[in-house]
Every structure is written in structure tokens, then in C-alpha cells.
Design an enzyme around this catalytic site. Structure first.
Site, PDB file in Angstrom:
ATOM      1  N   ASN A 188      20.835  33.939   1.786  1.00 21.73           N
ATOM      2  CA  ASN A 188      20.203  34.481   2.986  1.00 21.73           C
ATOM      3  C   ASN A 188      21.005  34.065   4.222  1.00 21.73           C
ATOM      4  OD1 ASN A 188      19.535  31.825   3.444  1.00 21.73           O
ATOM      5  ND2 ASN A 188      17.364  32.056   2.968  1.00 21.73           N
ATOM      6  N   GLU A 214      66.787  26.770  16.504  1.00 18.36           N
ATOM      7  CA  GLU A 214      65.474  26.163  16.834  1.00 18.36           C
ATOM      8  C   GLU A 214      65.634  24.724  17.290  1.00 18.36           C
ATOM      9  OE1 GLU A 214      62.932  26.641  13.383  1.00 18.36           O
ATOM     10  OE2 GLU A 214      62.716  28.796  13.700  1.00 18.36           O
ATOM     11  N   SER A 248      21.257  41.658   1.860  1.00 16.44           N
ATOM     12  CA  SER A 248      21.803  42.874   1.231  1.00 16.44           C
ATOM     13  C   SER A 248      21.745  44.101   2.147  1.00 16.44           C
ATOM     14  CB  SER A 248      21.017  43.174  -0.038  1.00 16.44           C
ATOM     15  OG  SER A 248      21.119  42.098  -0.911  1.00 16.44           O
ATOM     16  N   ASP A 257      24.164  46.324  -9.493  1.00 19.50           N
ATOM     17  CA  ASP A 257      23.597  44.985  -9.260  1.00 19.50           C
ATOM     18  C   ASP A 257      23.533  44.167 -10.547  1.00 19.50           C
ATOM     19  OD1 ASP A 257      23.252  45.206  -6.584  1.00 19.50           O
ATOM     20  OD2 ASP A 257      21.091  45.577  -6.633  1.00 19.50           O
ATOM     21  N   GLU A 296      27.889  46.910   2.690  1.00 18.39           N
ATOM     22  CA  GLU A 296      28.086  46.182   1.431  1.00 18.39           C
ATOM     23  C   GLU A 296      28.116  47.190   0.270  1.00 18.39           C
ATOM     24  OE1 GLU A 296      24.687  43.977   0.197  1.00 18.39           O
ATOM     25  OE2 GLU A 296      25.818  42.752  -1.225  1.00 18.39           O
ATOM     26  N   HIS A 297      27.071  48.042   0.203  1.00 14.40           N
ATOM     27  CA  HIS A 297      27.000  49.074  -0.836  1.00 14.40           C
ATOM     28  C   HIS A 297      26.969  50.445  -0.185  1.00 14.40           C
ATOM     29  CE1 HIS A 297      24.498  45.646  -2.425  1.00 14.40           C
ATOM     30  NE2 HIS A 297      25.393  45.744  -3.387  1.00 14.40           N
ATOM     31  N   HIS A 336      66.739  19.730   9.975  1.00 14.02           N
ATOM     32  CA  HIS A 336      66.657  20.900   9.085  1.00 14.02           C
ATOM     33  C   HIS A 336      68.072  21.424   8.809  1.00 14.02           C
ATOM     34  CE1 HIS A 336      62.503  20.961  10.472  1.00 14.02           C
ATOM     35  NE2 HIS A 336      62.211  21.932   9.613  1.00 14.02           N
ATOM     36  N   GLN A 354      17.407  47.802  -2.038  1.00 14.68           N
ATOM     37  CA  GLN A 354      18.039  46.714  -1.286  1.00 14.68           C
ATOM     38  C   GLN A 354      17.094  46.136  -0.250  1.00 14.68           C
ATOM     39  OE1 GLN A 354      21.002  45.407  -2.596  1.00 14.68           O
ATOM     40  NE2 GLN A 354      20.073  46.865  -4.004  1.00 14.68           N
ATOM     41  N   HIS A 364      15.017  42.997  -1.133  1.00 16.28           N
ATOM     42  CA  HIS A 364      15.602  41.659  -1.244  1.00 16.28           C
ATOM     43  C   HIS A 364      15.118  40.719  -0.143  1.00 16.28           C
ATOM     44  CE1 HIS A 364      18.579  41.830  -4.437  1.00 16.28           C
ATOM     45  NE2 HIS A 364      18.956  43.026  -4.044  1.00 16.28           N
TER      46      HIS A 364
HETATM   47  N1  LIG Z   1      25.572  39.944  -0.775  1.00 14.91           N
HETATM   48  C1  LIG Z   1      25.283  39.717  -2.046  1.00 14.91           C
HETATM   49  O1  LIG Z   1      26.136  39.834  -2.904  1.00 14.91           O
HETATM   50  C2  LIG Z   1      23.886  39.316  -2.444  1.00 14.91           C
HETATM   51  C3  LIG Z   1      23.501  39.177  -3.818  1.00 14.91           C
HETATM   52  C4  LIG Z   1      22.205  38.733  -4.132  1.00 14.91           C
HETATM   53  C5  LIG Z   1      21.323  38.449  -3.106  1.00 14.91           C
HETATM   54  N2  LIG Z   1      21.733  38.621  -1.818  1.00 14.91           N
HETATM   55  C6  LIG Z   1      20.924  38.237  -0.692  1.00 14.91           C
HETATM   56  O2  LIG Z   1      20.715  36.846  -0.860  1.00 14.91           O
HETATM   57  C7  LIG Z   1      19.547  36.511  -0.151  1.00 14.91           C
HETATM   58  C8  LIG Z   1      18.685  35.602  -0.981  1.00 14.91           C
HETATM   59  O3  LIG Z   1      17.786  35.023  -0.101  1.00 14.91           O
HETATM   60  P1  LIG Z   1      16.615  34.100  -0.567  1.00 14.91           P
HETATM   61  O4  LIG Z   1      15.914  33.662   0.669  1.00 14.91           O
HETATM   62  O5  LIG Z   1      15.860  34.781  -1.626  1.00 14.91           O
HETATM   63  O6  LIG Z   1      17.325  32.854  -1.283  1.00 14.91           O
HETATM   64  P2  LIG Z   1      18.430  31.809  -0.768  1.00 14.91           P
HETATM   65  O7  LIG Z   1      18.679  30.914  -1.920  1.00 14.91           O
HETATM   66  O8  LIG Z   1      19.598  32.492  -0.161  1.00 14.91           O
HETATM   67  O9  LIG Z   1      17.714  30.995   0.389  1.00 14.91           O
HETATM   68  C9  LIG Z   1      16.679  30.096   0.136  1.00 14.91           C
HETATM   69  C10 LIG Z   1      16.922  28.850   0.951  1.00 14.91           C
HETATM   70  O10 LIG Z   1      16.910  29.168   2.353  1.00 14.91           O
HETATM   71  C11 LIG Z   1      16.563  28.012   3.056  1.00 14.91           C
HETATM   72  N3  LIG Z   1      15.602  28.331   4.134  1.00 14.91           N
HETATM   73  C12 LIG Z   1      14.540  29.158   4.052  1.00 14.91           C
HETATM   74  N4  LIG Z   1      13.872  29.130   5.226  1.00 14.91           N
HETATM   75  C13 LIG Z   1      14.530  28.263   6.027  1.00 14.91           C
HETATM   76  C14 LIG Z   1      14.334  27.804   7.372  1.00 14.91           C
HETATM   77  N5  LIG Z   1      13.329  28.243   8.110  1.00 14.91           N
HETATM   78  N6  LIG Z   1      15.223  26.922   7.883  1.00 14.91           N
HETATM   79  C15 LIG Z   1      16.268  26.484   7.151  1.00 14.91           C
HETATM   80  N7  LIG Z   1      16.491  26.876   5.872  1.00 14.91           N
HETATM   81  C16 LIG Z   1      15.633  27.754   5.337  1.00 14.91           C
HETATM   82  C17 LIG Z   1      15.934  27.043   2.108  1.00 14.91           C
HETATM   83  O11 LIG Z   1      16.752  25.935   1.992  1.00 14.91           O
HETATM   84  C18 LIG Z   1      15.874  27.788   0.780  1.00 14.91           C
HETATM   85  O12 LIG Z   1      16.237  26.948  -0.297  1.00 14.91           O
HETATM   86  C19 LIG Z   1      18.860  37.805   0.233  1.00 14.91           C
HETATM   87  O13 LIG Z   1      19.127  38.012   1.599  1.00 14.91           O
HETATM   88  C20 LIG Z   1      19.558  38.849  -0.609  1.00 14.91           C
HETATM   89  O14 LIG Z   1      19.593  40.080   0.071  1.00 14.91           O
HETATM   90  C21 LIG Z   1      22.972  39.013  -1.473  1.00 14.91           C
HETATM   91  N1  LIG Z   2      21.907  43.720  -4.457  1.00 14.63           N
HETATM   92  C1  LIG Z   2      22.323  42.328  -4.531  1.00 14.63           C
HETATM   93  C2  LIG Z   2      23.636  42.192  -3.819  1.00 14.63           C
HETATM   94  O1  LIG Z   2      23.494  42.494  -2.494  1.00 14.63           O
HETATM   95  C3  LIG Z   2      22.500  41.834  -5.927  1.00 14.63           C
HETATM   96  C4  LIG Z   2      21.278  41.827  -6.778  1.00 14.63           C
HETATM   97  C5  LIG Z   2      20.932  40.939  -7.727  1.00 14.63           C
HETATM   98  N2  LIG Z   2      19.780  41.320  -8.267  1.00 14.63           N
HETATM   99  C6  LIG Z   2      19.406  42.433  -7.708  1.00 14.63           C
HETATM  100  N3  LIG Z   2      20.328  42.739  -6.783  1.00 14.63           N
HETATM  101 ZN   LIG Z   3      20.063  44.261  -5.299  1.00 18.62          ZN
END
Ligand SMILES: NC(=O)c1ccc[n+]([C@@H]2O[C@H](COP(=O)([O-])OP(=O)(O)OC[C@H]3O[C@@H](n4cnc5c(N)ncnc54)[C@H](O)[C@@H]3O)[C@@H](O)[C@H]2O)c1
Ligand SMILES: N[C@H](CO)Cc1c[nH]c[nH+]1
Ligand SMILES: [Zn+2]
Length: 434
Positions: free
Chosen positions: A219, A420, A242, A366, A332-333, A425, A264, A267
Site C-alpha cells: 500500500n 584531465e 493497484s 494477476d 500499471e495494467h 592515471h 482492481q 484491492h
Molecule cells: N502493484 C502491484 O504489483 C500490487 C500487487 C498486489 C497488491 N498491490 C497493492 O498492494 C496493496 C496492499 O495493501 P494492504 O493494505 O492490503 O497490505 P500491505 O501489506 O501493503 O499494508 C499493510 C500494512 O500497512 C501498514 N499501515 C496500515 N495503516 C497504517 C497507518 N495508518 N500508518 C502506518 N502504517 C499503516 C501496516 O503496517 C500494515 O501492516 C494494495 O494497495 C494493492 O492494490 C499491488
Molecule cells: N492486481 C494486483 C497487482 O496490482 C495483483 C493481485 C494479486 N491478487 C490479485 N491481484
Molecule cells: Zn489484482
């Protein structure tokens, strides 16, 4: 009932680019606040080590850890998770793993060299990283697929040790995540997440080893932390919340398009889903599908917030303009839900992954198509690429001069060095002149 009125932009409007920028931008004040919060977490982990990791983990993930040793999962726990998996789930993980590995094998960079006429050899030696840190997200959803996407390319590259971190909200670990770690051959797993996990992997604590590079999505806290520790360690890219951009020619079932946008948006509230089309009527139909299908979604609230605050429908005059807008967004996608995706694809320069044709739902990528789902977000596809084997390999230049080659090169080097005013050198090179 209309729950969501999608924000509509028109690429013909005079202020289109300002409006688009505003929609893509992350609120600057919020960004600054997150930046400061993450900086403070990193500083605490550097100063207090395991104690800070435990305190932040207990606070953000509602855990009850008392000792740092509790943060690591035993190898037997991973194996047990794999052994207890249903045949259906084990099969799905194995199928996905096989396809991800087959694709990754194609990406492996090889060492190379060539020999000049005088016997001088020049080349490049490719070596894997010693230690990689794999971030597997786990706050709002569990991601066994991200375990495979992170770990398999690292294994194919031949990385010495794979250290995985994954948050376990309320202390609950997801069995499929652990099973995937076992299947992919992850060496150590720590149940921590967020900025504190990134900081621990970057600087090391008594319990958590420092790594050479941190990869994986997360995140906004995770993405910001990775930016801030870059330099101390390598990072793969900025892979934050995402994003999906769909270009449709108006001929795909509107329900399919609505669900692809949802896929997406579900997520994260901060995820971004955008649709580009030429016809207002088609945009209306997809909006109707969104409002019809939303109540059926388990994560309706997240989807609603994401689509309302960050989603958009963009009307364009033709598909050439659609490609131009897509290149500006650099998503991204990118789904090309059109009759002739090949010709449209040739016009795309900036996108993490391109899904071609009406049947290629982004969700297939994904999980199991084969290409990596860890992809650059926030327009960084302008300069970043998908996670791959190459992210776990580095290159050293090789220079091996023969006596005749050294004589020849030294004459050129001497002139340039004296130009230089770097006498040492020059003289070092001149010693090699026969
Ligand atoms: N770009 C990619 O390839 C890809 C792939 C899969 C998932 N994603 C993205 O990954 C992200 C996953 O996010 P998630 O939240 O489910 O899991 P995450 O593991 O990324 O984040 C969870 C962590 O965020 C921290 N957090 C939460 N609130 C907080 C706060 N107020 N202050 C400080 N830290 C805090 C905590 O430490 C917690 O453990 C989503 O945004 C998803 O779209 C991206
Ligand atoms: N869409 C994410 C990458 O942005 C990856 C993912 C994992 N599981 C489902 N989706
Ligand atoms: Zn996804």
C-alpha cells in the site's frame, strides 16, 4: 438505484490535461503527511530495532507479539501449511507456479564476452543477489499469488537467500500464503508488514537480517518506505495501490468491463480504475452495470470509495486518441478490449502490462498467465518495467587486457588522463606501454 456516478472527462475539453492530472494525482497534503509518518517509523526502527518493529506491528496489525523471536515462522509451519492444503488449492498454486517459472526462465540474463584482435577480452558477468527481501502485502487481503510472483523470479535468478515479510492482521496468518512460500522455496518468513518491515529489511535488526534489495508491492505506506530506504538497499520499483485502465471500442459486454474495473478497485480505497471509450452511450451502459453489480460484491465499500474518489470515465474521439491518453497515464495494467488489439498495442509506449483482446481479463494475469503481477504504478511505467529475473541479477563489467591490448589502450588513456590533469592515471597507463 444509482450508487456511483462516475467522474467523466472529455479529452476534447480545453482543460482536459489539468483535469486528468488532478484525477491521477495523489492529494499532496495527504502525501506529505504519509511521508512524514513513514520517515518517523523508519527512524524508530533504525534506532530501536526489534522493539520498534514489535511496537508498530502490534499497533497497526493488532497483534500481541512480546518477543522478537515470535516474529519468525518455523520452516515446519510452512511445510505443514502446504501439506494441509486441499488438492484443489495445491493444484492451482502449482499450476500458477509452473507458468510463472516458465515465463521467468525466458528472462534470465546470461554473462557474455568477446575477444578483440589483440587478445583483449571484454564482457559482462551476471551474478545473482546474495539476499533479497520479498514484501508480500497482507493488510486488506492475503496474496499467495504475490508470494509466487516475488519468489519464483528470485529463485530462477539464483538468489542466495530469500527473506519474506508479510503482515498478519490480528495475528492470523493465511495458510495459502505460507503454503506458497513453502512451494516457492522461501528461506525465512517474518510476520511483519508496512513501513516497519521495509525499514527492518533495509537496516537489519537483531532478529531480521538486512537484505541487498527489497522487492514487492504494497500500500501507500510500503511504497513510500521503499522510496525512502532506496540507496541503503536496492528496490525494484514503486509498486503501490493497484491501477487498471481499460480502452474499449464499445463492443465488449458492459458487465465484463464493469467487473474488470472492480477487479482492481477492490484491492484498496486508493486503487485507480479508469475506462476510455468513444461513445457516451457505452460509458452509460458500463455505469449501469457498475451500479447493478456493485451490491453483489464482497468488497463493495472499498470498490465504491475507489471508484468515487479515484475512478474516471474518459471520452475520446477515436482509438488513436485513446492510445495517446493511455501513454500519458502510463497505467500499471492496460486492457485493450477492442477488435484489433495488435494494432492498438503498437501505439502503446507506457504501461506495466498490456492485456490484449476482450478475453484477456486482467485478473488472469494477476494469478496465473505467467508474466509477473508486480508492476510499476503511479505513472512510473514511463521508466519502470515489471518485476523479473533481471531484478535479482546484477552485472559486473569484465576487462582483461593482453599485453598488446594494454599498450594500445594506454596510449589513448594517457592522452585523456593528462587532459584531465590526472597524472597518476596517466602514469599508471603509461607503465603498460611497451
Ligand atoms: N502493484 C502491484 O504489483 C500490487 C500487487 C498486489 C497488491 N498491490 C497493492 O498492494 C496493496 C496492499 O495493501 P494492504 O493494505 O492490503 O497490505 P500491505 O501489506 O501493503 O499494508 C499493510 C500494512 O500497512 C501498514 N499501515 C496500515 N495503516 C497504517 C497507518 N495508518 N500508518 C502506518 N502504517 C499503516 C501496516 O503496517 C500494515 O501492516 C494494495 O494497495 C494493492 O492494490 C499491488
Ligand atoms: N492486481 C494486483 C497487482 O496490482 C495483483 C493481485 C494479486 N491478487 C490479485 N491481484
Ligand atoms: Zn489484482
Amino acid at each position: 438505484m444509482t450508487i456511483i456516478n462516475m467522474t467523466r472527462l472529455d479529452s476534447n475539453a480545453a482543460d482536459f490535461s489539468t483535469q486528468l492530472k488532478a484525477r491521477l494525482a495523489w492529494d499532496a497534503s495527504e502525501d506529505l503527511e504519509i511521508h512524514q509518518r513513514v520517515m518517523a517509523i523508519i527512524a524508530d526502527v533504525r534506532n530501536l530495532g526489534d522493539d520498534a518493529v514489535i511496537e508498530y506491528t502490534n499497533r497497526f496489525d493488532q497483534c500481541q507479539f512480546k518477543k522478537a523471536a515470535e516474529l519468525e515462522l518455523d520452516k515446519e509451519v510452512l511445510q505443514q501449511a502446504w501439506n494441509s492444503l486441499s488438492a484443489e488449492k495445491a493444484d492451482a498454486l502449482q499450476t500458477a507456479a509452473n507458468r510463472i517459472r516458465a515465463y521467468a526462465e525466458e528472462q534470465k540474463m546470461q554473462s557474455w564476452q568477446y575477444t578483440e584482435e589483440d587478445g583483449t577480452i571484454l564482457g559482462q558477468q551476471v551474478t545473482p543477489l546474495d539476499k533479497a527481501g520479498l514484501y508480500v502485502p497482507g493488510g486488506k487481503a492475503a496474496y499467495p499469488s504475490s508470494v509466487l510472483m516475488n519468489a519464483i523470479p528470485a529463485k530462477v535468478a539464483g538468489v542466495g537467500e530469500l527473506i519474506m515479510v508479510v503482515p498478519t492482521p490480528q495475528g492470523e496468518s493465511n495458510p495459502m500464503v505460507l503454503a506458497a512460500a513453502y512451494l516457492a522455496g522461501v528461506d525465512r518468513v517474518f510476520t511483519i508488514g508496512g513501513a516497519q518491515a521495509v525499514a527492518a529489511l533495509a537496516y537489519g535488526t537483531k532478529t531480521i537480517p538486512a537484505v541487498d534489495k527489497i522487492v514487492g508491492p504494497g500500500n501507500i505506506y510500503v511504497a513510500t518506505a521503499k522510496k525512502l530506504v532506496y540507496g541503503q538497499v536496492g528496490i525494484d520499483m514503486i509498486a503501490g495501490p493497484s491501477e487498471i485502465l481499460v480502452i474499449c471500442d464499445g463492443e465488449t459486454d458492459p458487465n465484463w468491463i464493469a467487473m474488470d474495473l472492480f477487479s482492481q478497485a477492490e484491492h484498496d480505497e486508493n486503487a485507480q480504475a479508469i475506462l476510455i471509450a468513444e461513445q457516451d452511450e457505452f460509458l452509460d451502459q458500463v455505469e449501469q452495470s457498475i451500479n447493478k453489480l456493485l451490491p453483489e460484491m464482497e468488497r463493495a465499500e472499498i470498490i465504491k470509495t475507489s471508484l468515487t474518489t479515484r475512478g474516471a470515465f474518459i471520452k475520446v474521439k477515436d482509438l488513436d486518441k485513446a492510445a495517446e491518453v493511455a501513454n500519458l497515464i502510463a497505467p500499471e495494467h492496460l486492457e485493450l478490449s477492442v477488435a484489433d488489439p495488435e494494432s492498438l498495442c503498437r501505439k502503446i509506449r507506457n504501461a506495466g502490462a498490456i492485456f490484449m483482446g476482450r478475453y484477456t481479463a486482467e485478473a488472469l494475469g494477476d494469478y496465473c498467465a505467467g508474466p509477473n503481477h508486480v508492476l510499476p504504478t503511479s505513472s512510473t511505467a514511463r521508466y519502470s518495467s515489471p518485476l523479473g529475473v533481471y531484478d535479482f541479477q546484477k552485472r559486473s563489467s569484465l576487462i582483461n587486457c593482453s599485453a598488446a591490448g594494454a599498450d594500445r589502450l594506454a596510449r589513448t588513456a594517457s592522452v585523456l588522463a593528462r587532459g584531465e590533469s590526472l597524472t597518476a592515471h596517466a602514469r599508471s597507463a603509461e607503465y603498460r606501454i611497451k
